[in-house]
Write a protein that holds these residues in place. Structure first.
Motif, short mmCIF file in Angstrom:
data_model
loop_
_atom_site.label_atom_id
_atom_site.label_comp_id
_atom_site.label_asym_id
_atom_site.label_seq_id
_atom_site.Cartn_x
_atom_site.Cartn_y
_atom_site.Cartn_z
N PHE A 3 -2.87 23.97 -4.77
CA PHE A 3 -1.50 23.80 -3.27
C PHE A 3 -0.67 23.07 -5.22
CE2 PHE A 3 1.59 21.18 -1.81
CZ PHE A 3 1.44 21.70 -0.35
N VAL A 61 0.79 2.93 7.95
CA VAL A 61 0.18 3.88 7.12
C VAL A 61 -1.38 2.21 7.88
CG1 VAL A 61 0.65 5.20 5.36
CG2 VAL A 61 -0.05 2.80 4.87
N PHE A 112 6.43 7.92 0.69
CA PHE A 112 5.10 8.90 0.55
C PHE A 112 3.65 8.20 0.28
CE2 PHE A 112 8.67 11.81 -0.88
CZ PHE A 112 8.65 13.21 0.18
N HIS A 117 -3.83 8.21 -2.15
CA HIS A 117 -3.82 8.71 -0.84
C HIS A 117 -2.53 10.00 -1.10
CE1 HIS A 117 -7.57 8.49 1.04
NE2 HIS A 117 -7.29 7.78 1.04
C1 HEM Z 1 9.46 13.78 4.68
C2 HEM Z 1 7.81 14.31 4.75
C3 HEM Z 1 6.52 13.72 4.51
C4 HEM Z 1 6.14 12.47 3.94
C5 HEM Z 1 7.00 11.33 4.56
C6 HEM Z 1 5.14 11.97 3.91
C7 HEM Z 1 4.81 10.70 4.01
C8 HEM Z 1 2.97 10.82 3.86
C9 HEM Z 1 2.03 9.84 3.37
C10 HEM Z 1 2.86 7.79 4.17
C11 HEM Z 1 0.83 10.22 3.00
C12 HEM Z 1 0.22 8.68 2.83
C13 HEM Z 1 -1.03 7.83 4.05
C14 HEM Z 1 -2.22 7.38 3.69
O1 HEM Z 1 -1.78 6.64 2.06
O2 HEM Z 1 -2.75 6.51 4.72
C15 HEM Z 1 1.31 11.16 3.19
C16 HEM Z 1 -0.47 12.22 2.70
C17 HEM Z 1 -0.58 13.17 2.83
N1 HEM Z 1 0.35 14.14 2.67
FE1 HEM Z 1 2.27 13.57 3.50
N2 HEM Z 1 3.89 13.74 3.60
C18 HEM Z 1 5.36 14.83 3.46
C19 HEM Z 1 5.15 15.61 3.87
C20 HEM Z 1 3.84 16.31 3.45
C21 HEM Z 1 3.89 18.10 3.91
C22 HEM Z 1 4.98 18.72 3.24
C23 HEM Z 1 2.43 18.60 3.82
C24 HEM Z 1 2.03 19.52 3.30
C25 HEM Z 1 1.34 20.07 2.58
C26 HEM Z 1 1.68 16.80 3.48
C27 HEM Z 1 0.44 16.74 3.16
C28 HEM Z 1 -0.28 15.44 3.15
C29 HEM Z 1 -1.67 15.51 3.10
C30 HEM Z 1 -2.60 15.97 2.44
C31 HEM Z 1 -1.65 14.02 2.43
C32 HEM Z 1 -3.38 13.15 2.81
C33 HEM Z 1 -3.76 12.98 0.45
C34 HEM Z 1 -4.76 12.32 0.78
O3 HEM Z 1 -5.07 11.75 1.60
O4 HEM Z 1 -4.86 12.72 -1.07
N3 HEM Z 1 2.78 15.78 3.53
N4 HEM Z 1 2.01 11.94 3.23
#
Ligand code: HEM
Length: 391
Positions: free
Chosen positions: A93, A280, A333, A338
């Protein structure tokens, strides 16, 4: 124009402010310890040793189909497994893979908007905001876009397990069969890619290794399932939240339309103001203390991202939509290990979708009489967003 239809979302932010000011660290049975201040939340997110991401174990009985998915679910994994999974997915990715998608995202956007050509009113969520991100991520993975209707049911099944234990008969008759079907589907497509690799994420994952061994079925299912579902709901929310906010700030809307270079700053400000995931969760691994409050081991800790992003100590005049402000430090984000994998893709999708709407329509107005929201405690996102357009 009436904006009272935005009340469900507005009232959540009013509650955040009240808690932030009066009761910024508190405990209840549903959310465990709840934190509202930017500094406290940031501290938790950057201390994964004390605050584990494996919250599922708190409320879910073991369930073999779901457990398989959890093996590779980055969001609920802790170190060292999280680091290994993240390295694997980071290798496929890549920024190059994301940037290479811009033309394709624009073409998908155009074809979705072509479906409402000639219509003066349509539901923006159904027409564009929902289908765009799910088609994009399916194509990026190398899964057939015509199977998108299947993914919806699987997403709902996983969502039902997010923070609750469903009744046993619902688990057995609805949720487990949906997850089983998803698991089999992913493994079937992994096998196809092993036979016939292509230039897509699934082929990369199918042939990846952890500790010199191929990924286990569960690692593959978790990584693919999460990538498929983590992103689309939030990206969809951003498109809806953007249009709604522009509608309520016509001068800013006009300025952005006239100078598209303002759009990236506006998107970041929208992420700060309306983070789709308003919370979260973490669970304590040891007894700890936050600002004088003793928190026991194995306690759920809910971090209200929506509150942190409007903390007046971090963002002056925090409720004002100001596309020129310094938004750095917003945690829509996440933060730390994470931090969202898909942030660059989400920003790109939202930018392309909004630009396409601006190019195609001279005026876009929200019809508030048909506006509905999802539950803002789960996701800040319109469920339906009827718009009137003029070409
Ligand atoms: C506006 C759009 C998005 C928002 C607001 C968002 C928000 C978040 C947040 C808050 C986390 C952290 C969760 C935590 O710490 O427990 C996260 C993790 C993640 N997001 Fe997004 N996300 C978005 C779009 C996307 C997209 C398009 C993908 C597609 C690939 C994606 C894939 C992931 C993955 C795989 C994680 C886990 C990362 C890890 O744990 O290392 N997200 N996202």
């Amino acid at each position: 124009m009436t904006t009272s239809a935005t009340e469900p979302v507005d009232s959540v932010f009013t509650w955040f402010r009240e808690m932030h000011d009066k009761n910024p660290i508190q405990r209840d049975d549903e959310y465990g310890w709840q934190l509202f201040r930017h500094g406290d939340i940031s501290r938790v997110l950057t201390d994964p040793k004390t605050f584990s991401s494996d919250t599922v174990r708190l409320y879910n009985e073991p369930q073999p189909d779901f457990d398989l998915f959890l093996m590779g679910n980055l969001v609920t994994s802790d170190q060292p497994h999280h680091r290994k999974l993240r390295q694997v997915i980071n290798r496929v990715f890549t920024p190059r893979a994301v940037n290479g998608l811009a033309d394709r995202i624009a073409r998908i956007t155009d074809s979705l908007l072509d479906e409402v050509a000639g219509q003066d009113t349509f539901d923006l969520m159904e027409t564009l905001a929902y289908p765009l991100p799910i088609i994009v991520i399916a194509e990026m993975l190398g899964l057939p876009a015509e199977d998108v209707p299947l993914y919806k049911g699987w997403g709902e099944a996983l969502g039902a397990l997010d923070a609750a234990t469903p009744p046993p008969e619902v688990m057995e008759n609805e949720i487990a069969p949906a997850i089983r079907e998803m698991n089999e589907y992913i493994l079937k497509h992994v096998a196809i890619k092993r036979e016939n690799p292509a230039d897509d994420l699934l082929s990369g994952l199918a042939n990846a290794t952890i500790d010199d061994k191929p990924l286990r079925d569960g690692d593959l299912i978790g990584l693919v399932g999460l990538t498929l579902f983590a992103g689309h709901a939030a990206s969809m929310a951003m498109v809806g939240n953007a249009l709604l906010t522009f509608d309520r700030h016509p001068e800013t809307f006009a300025a952005i339309r006239a100078d598209r270079d303002l759009l990236p700053g506006a998107i970041e400000e929208l992420m700060r103001l309306y983070p789709p995931f308003s919370r979260v969760a973490r669970v304590t691994t040891v007894e700890t203390e936050i600002d004088g409050h003793k928190i026991g081991k194995d306690e759920l800790v809910t971090l209200w991202v929506g509150s942190a992003n409007r903390d007046p100590e971090r963002f002056p005049d925090p409720d004002t939509f100001d596309i020129h402000r310094d938004t750095s430090g917003h945690i829509a984000f996440g933060q730390g290990i994470h931090f969202c994998l898909g942030a660059p893709l989400a920003r790109l999708e939202v930018k392309i979708a909004l630009n396409a709407l601006f190019d195609r329509f001279d005026r876009i107005e929200v019809d508030y009489s048909g506006l509905e929201f999802e539950d803002p405690m789960q996701i800040i996102c319109p469920r339906t967003l009827p718009v009137r357009v003029t070409r």
